[in-house]
Design an enzyme around this catalytic site. Sequence first.
Site, PDB file in Angstrom:
ATOM      1  N   LYS B 129       0.731  -1.180  -0.037  1.00 34.33           N
ATOM      2  CA  LYS B 129       0.090  -0.004   0.060  1.00 34.33           C
ATOM      3  C   LYS B 129       0.801   1.221   0.035  1.00 34.33           C
ATOM      4  O   LYS B 129       0.171   2.420  -0.560  1.00 34.33           O
ATOM      5  CB  LYS B 129      -1.062   0.098   1.338  1.00 34.33           C
ATOM      6  CG  LYS B 129      -2.089  -1.143   0.999  1.00 34.33           C
ATOM      7  CD  LYS B 129      -3.151  -0.663   2.065  1.00 34.33           C
ATOM      8  CE  LYS B 129      -3.747  -1.922   2.602  1.00 34.33           C
ATOM      9  NZ  LYS B 129      -4.271  -1.846   4.006  1.00 34.33           N
ATOM     10  N   GLU B 199      -1.705  -1.292   9.883  1.00 40.93           N
ATOM     11  CA  GLU B 199      -1.617  -0.533   8.856  1.00 40.93           C
ATOM     12  C   GLU B 199      -2.007   0.714   8.547  1.00 40.93           C
ATOM     13  O   GLU B 199      -1.646   1.937   8.345  1.00 40.93           O
ATOM     14  CB  GLU B 199      -1.348  -1.257   7.496  1.00 40.93           C
ATOM     15  CG  GLU B 199      -0.260  -2.396   7.626  1.00 40.93           C
ATOM     16  CD  GLU B 199      -0.342  -3.273   6.261  1.00 40.93           C
ATOM     17  OE1 GLU B 199      -0.612  -2.615   5.127  1.00 40.93           O
ATOM     18  OE2 GLU B 199      -0.007  -4.392   6.177  1.00 40.93           O
ATOM     19  N   HIS B 203      -1.534   5.532   9.622  1.00 42.52           N
ATOM     20  CA  HIS B 203      -1.952   6.444   8.720  1.00 42.52           C
ATOM     21  C   HIS B 203      -2.498   7.591   9.550  1.00 42.52           C
ATOM     22  O   HIS B 203      -2.692   8.610   8.953  1.00 42.52           O
ATOM     23  CB  HIS B 203      -2.775   6.231   7.502  1.00 42.52           C
ATOM     24  CG  HIS B 203      -2.155   5.289   6.661  1.00 42.52           C
ATOM     25  ND1 HIS B 203      -1.302   5.670   5.787  1.00 42.52           N
ATOM     26  CD2 HIS B 203      -2.272   3.993   6.393  1.00 42.52           C
ATOM     27  CE1 HIS B 203      -0.807   5.066   4.849  1.00 42.52           C
ATOM     28  NE2 HIS B 203      -1.347   3.727   5.154  1.00 42.52           N
TER      29      HIS B 203
END
Lengths: 336, 336
Positions: B129, B199, B203
């Site tokens: 990603k 994950e 962010h």
Amino acid sequence: MSADIKSITSTPMRVGVLGFGGLGQAAAKLIAPKSEMILVAVADLKGYAYASQGLNVDKCISAYASQGSVGYLEAGGTLSSQSIQELIDCSEVDGYFLALPNLPNTFIASVAQMFMRSHWQGVLVDAIKRTSAVEQLLTLKSDFQAAKITYLTGCGATPGLLTAAAVLASQSYAEIHSVKITFGVGIANWEAYRATIREDIAHLPGYSVERARAMTDAQVEALLDETNGVLTLENMEHADDVMLELAGICDRDRVTVGGVVDTRNPTKPISTNVQVTGRTFEGRISTHTFTLGDETSMAANVCGTAFGYLKAGIELQRRSIYGLFTAAQIMPQFVK
Amino acid sequence: MSADIKSITSTPMRVGVLGFGGLGQAAAKLIAPKSEMILVAVADLKGYAYASQGLNVDKCISAYASQGSVGYLEAGGTLSSQSIQELIDCSEVDGYFLALPNLPNTFIASVAQMFMRSHWQGVLVDAIKRTSAVEQLLTLKSDFQAAKITYLTGCGATPGLLTAAAVLASQSYAEIHSVKITFGVGIANWEAYRATIREDIAHLPGYSVERARAMTDAQVEALLDETNGVLTLENMEHADDVMLELAGICDRDRVTVGGVVDTRNPTKPISTNVQVTGRTFEGRISTHTFTLGDETSMAANVCGTAFGYLKAGIELQRRSIYGLFTAAQIMPQFVK
């Protein structure tokens, strides 16, 4: 962008456009500002123009508009009743967009055979629409391979852009139940797209490709008067079906194409979209949708896509990959 | 479909899945009924399983669930702290889907280097990603070429399916102004996707990959309690940007990715979509939109796409095309 600036970067791809009606002229205009491609060759029924350093698109269009052929162009124009054959023989071109009318239905395949007979090697891209026209090309697959031609078929909007979007959408599913393409086209004046509108009329109940082709402009006008300029098309014979079947997505009878064409209004009567319905590996049924913005014209969606495939085809050609491919198999590239 | 029926048709592709958490298990389930691919290899942190005639997916999943590793599988399982390395050395596999956690951010690249050191030749596909993770792979491009590995990166949903849709959408435009990706993810229980949720947390403002990775399950739980299980993500570092820049679509700063993840409800909080806005050659501004059906899960959109690219990669490999490619360059194929 001038030819000087173009030459600073890597060598631009030398491209040609066969056919110089509405679609061919739009293609030429679209290419004119690109840095990665230069338009070196165009041909219409009565003549052709070739310039190895690039043609002036505006002058091509005015020669065609004022005198009826790009062959009248002062610099590079030649009048000929064998325009495509002569152009093939005298030019150096990496790839052609065949923006030719698809009437009769065998015309594109016959042009492709002309390239092979001339031992020309390069990339050919069409924006052909009918299933039967693509099927004719499929029979030439091994011939293209042997001739070292990379031929990409069905590379317009539909089939083309929307077919490729259906391939992407299918990735989420274990099984595809339906692919439904619905297009809206709005053009201000049908006379700018005489061949395209005749191809649409050929899909109406009671019409055939031959009958539509034989119609005079006055007859087309009379037909459009009856429907206030609007053509509504259902269950069209469109090559999206065979292309998706070949790509292994689903049987062709699960693919339907229909649309509404307004020949008197540049605003689209409905939004063009493709809906892909399927079952996921967990057993859920769902639908992905790809919708084109209403402000994009048929010319932008067809010609932009065709040149994206032409660029991808030139990459294949440089890797010595020849034969016949459809828009459902190759990712088009972006042409700057 | 049984192995017998598979063998009647052409030889199926032998594929492996590295990583056997939520994503890896979904990938294995997705592949199980396919006729064109057989799952012959899986590995997790503590072991691996290999069977040249195909693994029993249900048994792999129950070994992992009950004992913590596929290495406990009776037929074909091996416990090992060097599971990936040993699997590479003992197996014959056409291509792997790297369903590995991308924490630390260098992990996928280090696994890729392990394949090269072992002189393995085949196809590797990731659903990575982060921009920075793809950039690490980009530095290995010539190494993959030399090693005769065909590596396809960014082949999940986003980046992946939506990035490819953005490439298609861009065909209609002369210039791309923005690519806006918005995703909605709904999962019933975050613990089924521990690595993926960490994950996502990485962010959030104030978090990093390292900090998210170091969180205990209790700390993740506490964070999710604060937001009622919902994570809202904006301006994420997502590799769609570098992939679209490399494909020549637009500068990376025109690409934005954001989303809403509901960790307590399998219904998507918003529809996942990509909007591509640009200017056509005629000067019109418009937006194409590709929207995923809400009923499709993250697993279906990520794993289905990854195997579509794996099939396309095996086709490239058979044509002796090696090196590094992204989901923006290749059309995924449909796996039956």
